[in-house]
Motif scaffolding. Structure first.
Motif, PDB file in Angstrom:
ATOM      1  N   ALA A  89      41.585  88.552  38.069  1.00  0.00           N
ATOM      2  CA  ALA A  89      42.930  88.564  37.546  1.00  0.00           C
ATOM      3  C   ALA A  89      42.339  88.166  36.514  1.00  0.00           C
ATOM      4  CB  ALA A  89      43.229  86.896  37.845  1.00  0.00           C
ATOM      5  N   ALA A  90      41.457  88.896  35.206  1.00  0.00           N
ATOM      6  CA  ALA A  90      41.567  88.496  33.541  1.00  0.00           C
ATOM      7  C   ALA A  90      41.386  87.461  33.166  1.00  0.00           C
ATOM      8  CB  ALA A  90      42.046  89.699  33.362  1.00  0.00           C
ATOM      9  N   LYS A  91      40.745  86.506  34.494  1.00  0.00           N
ATOM     10  CA  LYS A  91      40.716  85.421  33.928  1.00  0.00           C
ATOM     11  C   LYS A  91      39.079  84.819  32.522  1.00  0.00           C
ATOM     12  CE  LYS A  91      42.869  82.523  37.884  1.00  0.00           C
ATOM     13  NZ  LYS A  91      42.448  82.256  38.763  1.00  0.00           N
ATOM     14  N   PRO A  92      39.053  84.251  31.716  1.00  0.00           N
ATOM     15  CA  PRO A  92      37.943  84.477  30.824  1.00  0.00           C
ATOM     16  C   PRO A  92      36.110  83.511  32.050  1.00  0.00           C
ATOM     17  CG  PRO A  92      40.207  82.924  29.873  1.00  0.00           C
ATOM     18  CD  PRO A  92      40.308  83.442  30.911  1.00  0.00           C
ATOM     19  N   GLY A  93      35.684  84.792  31.751  1.00  0.00           N
ATOM     20  CA  GLY A  93      34.211  83.999  32.208  1.00  0.00           C
ATOM     21  C   GLY A  93      34.420  84.712  33.654  1.00  0.00           C
ATOM     22  N   LYS A  94      35.480  85.980  33.987  1.00  0.00           N
ATOM     23  CA  LYS A  94      35.566  85.660  35.382  1.00  0.00           C
ATOM     24  C   LYS A  94      34.863  87.119  35.749  1.00  0.00           C
ATOM     25  CE  LYS A  94      37.096  85.868  40.117  1.00  0.00           C
ATOM     26  NZ  LYS A  94      36.966  84.749  40.745  1.00  0.00           N
ATOM     27  N   LEU A  95      33.822  87.536  36.263  1.00  0.00           N
ATOM     28  CA  LEU A  95      33.526  89.039  36.967  1.00  0.00           C
ATOM     29  C   LEU A  95      33.332  89.290  38.365  1.00  0.00           C
ATOM     30  CD1 LEU A  95      29.716  90.110  35.661  1.00  0.00           C
ATOM     31  CD2 LEU A  95      29.914  90.049  37.824  1.00  0.00           C
ATOM     32  N   LEU A  96      33.570  91.191  37.862  1.00  0.00           N
ATOM     33  CA  LEU A  96      33.977  91.421  39.086  1.00  0.00           C
ATOM     34  C   LEU A  96      33.152  92.717  38.886  1.00  0.00           C
ATOM     35  CD1 LEU A  96      35.245  92.014  41.947  1.00  0.00           C
ATOM     36  CD2 LEU A  96      37.016  92.980  40.608  1.00  0.00           C
ATOM     37  N   VAL A  97      31.767  93.109  40.125  1.00  0.00           N
ATOM     38  CA  VAL A  97      31.270  94.065  40.172  1.00  0.00           C
ATOM     39  C   VAL A  97      32.052  95.231  40.975  1.00  0.00           C
ATOM     40  CG1 VAL A  97      28.674  95.271  40.503  1.00  0.00           C
ATOM     41  CG2 VAL A  97      29.645  93.359  39.599  1.00  0.00           C
ATOM     42  N   LEU A  98      32.281  95.962  40.799  1.00  0.00           N
ATOM     43  CA  LEU A  98      32.958  97.395  41.282  1.00  0.00           C
ATOM     44  C   LEU A  98      31.664  98.438  41.877  1.00  0.00           C
ATOM     45  CD1 LEU A  98      35.937  98.266  39.248  1.00  0.00           C
ATOM     46  CD2 LEU A  98      36.270  96.914  41.172  1.00  0.00           C
ATOM     47  N   PRO A  99      32.104  98.437  43.485  1.00  0.00           N
ATOM     48  CA  PRO A  99      30.850  98.925  43.689  1.00  0.00           C
ATOM     49  C   PRO A  99      31.663 100.881  43.720  1.00  0.00           C
ATOM     50  CG  PRO A  99      32.844  98.012  45.379  1.00  0.00           C
ATOM     51  CD  PRO A  99      33.030  97.833  44.553  1.00  0.00           C
ATOM     52  N   ALA A 100      30.332 101.503  43.645  1.00  0.00           N
ATOM     53  CA  ALA A 100      30.752 103.084  44.032  1.00  0.00           C
ATOM     54  C   ALA A 100      30.526 103.192  45.029  1.00  0.00           C
ATOM     55  CB  ALA A 100      29.509 103.803  43.085  1.00  0.00           C
ATOM     56  N   ALA A 101      30.350 104.902  45.315  1.00  0.00           N
ATOM     57  CA  ALA A 101      31.482 105.603  46.416  1.00  0.00           C
ATOM     58  C   ALA A 101      29.574 105.360  48.030  1.00  0.00           C
ATOM     59  CB  ALA A 101      31.788 106.817  46.956  1.00  0.00           C
ATOM     60  N   ASP A 102      28.957 105.230  46.929  1.00  0.00           N
ATOM     61  CA  ASP A 102      27.283 105.451  47.265  1.00  0.00           C
ATOM     62  C   ASP A 102      26.704 104.439  47.783  1.00  0.00           C
ATOM     63  OD1 ASP A 102      26.682 104.710  44.985  1.00  0.00           O
ATOM     64  OD2 ASP A 102      25.275 106.836  44.018  1.00  0.00           O
ATOM     65  N   GLY A 103      26.947 103.057  46.763  1.00  0.00           N
ATOM     66  CA  GLY A 103      26.697 102.082  47.005  1.00  0.00           C
ATOM     67  C   GLY A 103      26.604 101.128  46.033  1.00  0.00           C
ATOM     68  N   GLY A 104      25.986 101.815  45.110  1.00  0.00           N
ATOM     69  CA  GLY A 104      25.775 101.360  44.370  1.00  0.00           C
ATOM     70  C   GLY A 104      27.264 100.686  42.795  1.00  0.00           C
ATOM     71  N   ILE A 105      26.443 100.098  41.433  1.00  0.00           N
ATOM     72  CA  ILE A 105      27.782  99.832  40.948  1.00  0.00           C
ATOM     73  C   ILE A 105      28.255 101.003  40.095  1.00  0.00           C
ATOM     74  CG2 ILE A 105      28.152  97.645  39.176  1.00  0.00           C
ATOM     75  CD1 ILE A 105      25.199  96.330  40.033  1.00  0.00           C
ATOM     76  N   ALA A 106      29.392 101.054  40.426  1.00  0.00           N
ATOM     77  CA  ALA A 106      30.894 101.315  39.257  1.00  0.00           C
ATOM     78  C   ALA A 106      30.100 101.096  37.788  1.00  0.00           C
ATOM     79  CB  ALA A 106      31.890 102.170  40.154  1.00  0.00           C
ATOM     80  N   GLN A 107      31.374  99.708  37.564  1.00  0.00           N
ATOM     81  CA  GLN A 107      31.048  99.428  36.851  1.00  0.00           C
ATOM     82  C   GLN A 107      31.401  97.807  37.414  1.00  0.00           C
ATOM     83  OE1 GLN A 107      34.978  99.770  34.387  1.00  0.00           O
ATOM     84  NE2 GLN A 107      35.532 101.247  36.170  1.00  0.00           N
ATOM     85  N   VAL A 108      31.518  96.914  35.556  1.00  0.00           N
ATOM     86  CA  VAL A 108      31.872  96.130  36.244  1.00  0.00           C
ATOM     87  C   VAL A 108      33.062  95.483  34.930  1.00  0.00           C
ATOM     88  CG1 VAL A 108      30.707  93.724  35.419  1.00  0.00           C
ATOM     89  CG2 VAL A 108      29.225  95.470  36.309  1.00  0.00           C
ATOM     90  N   LEU A 109      33.424  94.586  35.609  1.00  0.00           N
ATOM     91  CA  LEU A 109      34.992  94.154  34.497  1.00  0.00           C
ATOM     92  C   LEU A 109      34.510  92.617  34.217  1.00  0.00           C
ATOM     93  CD1 LEU A 109      37.512  95.033  36.742  1.00  0.00           C
ATOM     94  CD2 LEU A 109      36.688  96.144  35.037  1.00  0.00           C
ATOM     95  N   PHE A 110      34.820  92.539  32.862  1.00  0.00           N
ATOM     96  CA  PHE A 110      34.810  90.726  33.116  1.00  0.00           C
ATOM     97  C   PHE A 110      35.686  90.461  31.995  1.00  0.00           C
ATOM     98  CE2 PHE A 110      32.703  87.700  29.741  1.00  0.00           C
ATOM     99  CZ  PHE A 110      32.029  86.771  30.623  1.00  0.00           C
ATOM    100  N   GLY A 111      35.890  88.932  32.573  1.00  0.00           N
ATOM    101  CA  GLY A 111      37.423  88.605  32.086  1.00  0.00           C
ATOM    102  C   GLY A 111      37.382  87.713  30.233  1.00  0.00           C
ATOM    103  N   LEU A 112      37.529  88.532  29.080  1.00  0.00           N
ATOM    104  CA  LEU A 112      37.808  87.568  28.107  1.00  0.00           C
ATOM    105  C   LEU A 112      39.282  86.505  27.835  1.00  0.00           C
ATOM    106  CD1 LEU A 112      36.279  90.068  25.633  1.00  0.00           C
ATOM    107  CD2 LEU A 112      35.046  87.656  26.606  1.00  0.00           C
ATOM    108  N   GLU A 113      38.988  86.024  26.957  1.00  0.00           N
ATOM    109  CA  GLU A 113      40.872  84.989  26.329  1.00  0.00           C
ATOM    110  C   GLU A 113      41.198  86.582  25.093  1.00  0.00           C
ATOM    111  OE1 GLU A 113      37.499  82.038  26.214  1.00  0.00           O
ATOM    112  OE2 GLU A 113      37.317  83.576  25.805  1.00  0.00           O
ATOM    113  N   ASP A 114      42.163  85.923  25.354  1.00  0.00           N
ATOM    114  CA  ASP A 114      43.002  87.167  24.416  1.00  0.00           C
ATOM    115  C   ASP A 114      42.096  86.782  22.783  1.00  0.00           C
ATOM    116  OD1 ASP A 114      45.027  88.365  26.217  1.00  0.00           O
ATOM    117  OD2 ASP A 114      46.203  86.923  26.188  1.00  0.00           O
ATOM    118  N   ALA A 115      42.770  87.658  21.468  1.00  0.00           N
ATOM    119  CA  ALA A 115      41.945  87.158  21.115  1.00  0.00           C
ATOM    120  C   ALA A 115      43.134  85.557  19.678  1.00  0.00           C
ATOM    121  CB  ALA A 115      42.108  88.381  19.841  1.00  0.00           C
TER     122      ALA A 115
END
Length: 459
Positions: free
Chosen positions: A45-71
């Motif tokens: 839910a995009a909380k500050p400090g929250k990290l989510l590693v999104l998997p790729a179809a081949d089992g690797g890492i597609a990208q990483v999501l990381f939450g920040l506070e609003d500016a």
């Protein structure tokens, strides 16, 4: 430490996408359907400090999501990306979008990569970052390397970091940058620096005054003085066991002064640098200095010992007196000095003192821009009388217990007479619990802010 920046990756780096509460809906809408479902399944839910590693179809890492506070969030932490190195799998990464402050985010990432590994046999996993466009990688690396130096020195246990070892670090730094090095000890120290000698004379590891000088003598003189109490038992006014547990950090002023000196020399700032570090161990023995002893300082001021655990201001006093004799343009001292500063401002916000209004404004501005927090406190003249002693010129520990950080600053002010401008910083030098970009343990405090100040004045 090795540079955390990967300027020529051999494989495509993994993207880190920063999200906030305000941007999450838009970013989520651009994700492929499986990634959106994965995020929902993980309740991201995009909380500050929250990290989510999104998997790729081949089992690797597609990208990483990381939450920040609003500016505009009141608790916005510009160092939030500094948590990433402790959360990410080993690998090479890049920022896919801009965090709130890209330069501070990259610096925080570099600072967050620090690990104290001197006594560990297992290898620390490596996380590296492709530097974002438009940042000065050399400057960030300079700051991160200096922070690592300060942290390493503070984290090293006192059996391996006594006055002699601290002197060797300073000697190596001088050799690296072509600076002159000198060390005063034994009879010369006892004769010319009686307060430093008094504090350190009970230890089997002899006290000394470490000196380093660098730069063109024609340039403005800037002198740095750092408290180097390599371990503090409290002396005969013995600390309780709990009070000694992190007293390896009592040379944090020296560690941060050396970190600052490294940045200054590496950047080749146009100033004449002098570094003075009184290095001692405040030990307990039959020849330890005692409460109510009186010593004549280098400056000639006689000091009654009100408490042997107020030793840091004693060693700084003699070093400041020496520094002041040269009439520097700017005299700066750093020390882990008072519990009162922690009571007033906590561990993360060191107080600073100066009567130079322009300097105070510049320090505050640089502290904010570098996310290296400092807070001005007053050299309150009415409290100066609290230093009066019935048997000597002054006491090192006024009775009453009020305004301890201020009275310490006023004590040190007695030894600064000729310097054109003086800045005193009462640092903690320690992070009690890990924060983004700031692992638990020894900390680099005030050095980056002061380096920024010196860079602006003497570039």
């Amino acid at each position: 430490m090795p540079s955390v920046f990967e300027t020529a990756p051999t494989t495509a780096p993994t993207q880190i996408t920063f999200v906030t509460k305000a941007t999450w809906d838009a970013i989520r809408g651009e994700l492929p359907a499986p990634a959106r479902q994965f995020a929902a399944a993980n309740d991201f839910a995009a909380k500050p400090g929250k990290l989510l590693v999104l998997p790729a179809a081949d089992g690797g890492i597609a990208q990483v999501l990381f939450g920040l506070e609003d500016a505009d969030h009141k608790a916005h932490d510009p160092f939030r990306p500094g948590a990433l190195p402790g959360l990410l799998p080993p690998g090479v990464y890049r920022f896919a979008n801009a965090p709130h402050d890209t330069r501070l985010a990259a610096l925080a990432f570099a600072l967050g990569c620090y690990r104290f590994g001197r006594y560990r046999t297992n290898k620390i996993p490596e996380v590296r970052l492709v530097p974002p466009d438009g940042i000065d990688t050399a400057e960030i690396t300079r700051m991160a390397d200096a922070a690592a130096l300060a942290r390493d020195l503070i984290n090293t246990p006192p059996n391996d970091m006594g006055p002699a070892e601290l002197a060797e670090v300073a000697r190596d730094l001088a050799t690296r940058f072509g600076a002159a090095f000198n060390c005063i000890d034994d009879d010369e120290l006892a004769q010319n620096f009686p307060l430093i000698h008094a504090v350190g004379m009970a230890s089997t590891r002899s006290p000394r005054l470490i000196e380093l000088s660098w730069g063109d003598p024609a340039h403005p003189k800037v002198t740095l003085v750092g408290k180097g109490v390599c371990f503090d038992t409290g002396g005969l006014d013995l600390k309780p066991s709990s009070g000694m547990l992190i007293m390896k950090k009592d040379m944090g002023g020296a560690a941060n002064v050396l970190a600052l000196a490294q940045m200054v020399m590496d950047a080749k700032l146009k100033l004449r640098l002098r570094v003075l570090i009184p290095a001692v161990e405040n030990a307990v023995a039959g020849n330890a200095f005692r409460p109510l002893d009186i010593f004549k300082s280098r400056k000639g001021i006689t000091v009654e010992i009100g408490n042997t655990d107020a030793e840091g201001r004693l060693v700084l006093a003699d070093a400041l007196a020496l520094a002041d004799e040269e009439t520097p343009d700017l005299l700066i001292d750093l020390g882990t000095l008072t519990g009162a500063a922690r009571v007033a401002l906590g561990p993360d916000l060191p107080p600073f003192y100066t009567n130079d209004e322009a300097l105070a404004g510049d320090v505050a501005s640089c502290a904010k821009s570098e996310n290296d927090p400092l807070w001005r406190m007053p050299l309150w003249p009415a409290y100066d009388a609290w230093l009066d002693s019935k048997t000597a010129d002054i006491t090192n520990a006024p009775s009453g217990g009020f305004a301890g950080s201020i009275t310490c600053a006023l004590f040190l002010q007695r030894f600064v007479e000729h310097a054109r401008s003086w800045l005193h910083v009462d640092i903690y030098g320690w992070t009690p619990s890990a924060k983004p970009g700031r692992p638990e343990g020894g900390e680099c405090q005030a050095a980056r802010a002061i380096y920024k100040l010196l860079s602006q004045r003497y570039a």
